[in-house]
Design an enzyme around this catalytic site. Sequence first.
Site: not given
Length: 222
Positions: A41, A113
Amino acid sequence: MIKALQKALGYQFQNPALLTMALTHPSTKLPDNQRLEFLGDAILEFCVSDMLYRKYPQYHEGQMTARRAALVCERTLCVLARQMGLGPCLLMGNGEEMTGGREKPSILADAMEAVFAAIYMDGGYEAAKAIILRLYQDEEHLVAPKVKDDKGALQEFTQAHELGLPVYQIIAEEGPPHDRHFVAQVSVQGQALAKGSGNSKKGAEMAAARQALALLGNKQNS
């Protein structure tokens, strides 16, 4: 399928175990992708921020923030994951499998991610950056098919009315690790404005933004 995924990514792992971990959902009770998702992220946000800063010198901070929000949101990550054929490669428990886990946007987005983080851990920052920039090279097309996401729309609203940036906070979470439920609160100018819930932190924040937009819209119309 793993070979096909690496081909779609345009990256060959030196340590395939990292990719396996990135594709492992917590419902398996095996070493899972949650830590990699956390790292991915941050890597994704930085790479996209850098890309937007260089690509759009005419954008002010608010425009770049709204654009980034649209590019790193669950919906866009889910689109990328499906383009890569990531779903069939996921490892998950039978319960999650039976409830359509391979197609759940939150699971696909988190895994995408995690894959970015796995590439970073395997080949370093430049390798991860190259993959992200390639996947986002047509970023206008990625965000064009959808209506502006609620967090971006709320931010544009508050900035247009000189209310500053919305602030999000996860105020509650419950459920087992493989089936968490989150409640987010959004505040504007230090005042709690709305709450929203979802199966991911991003989903809960999006729901809170949606509620805030509805509330602000009602105030504008009253």
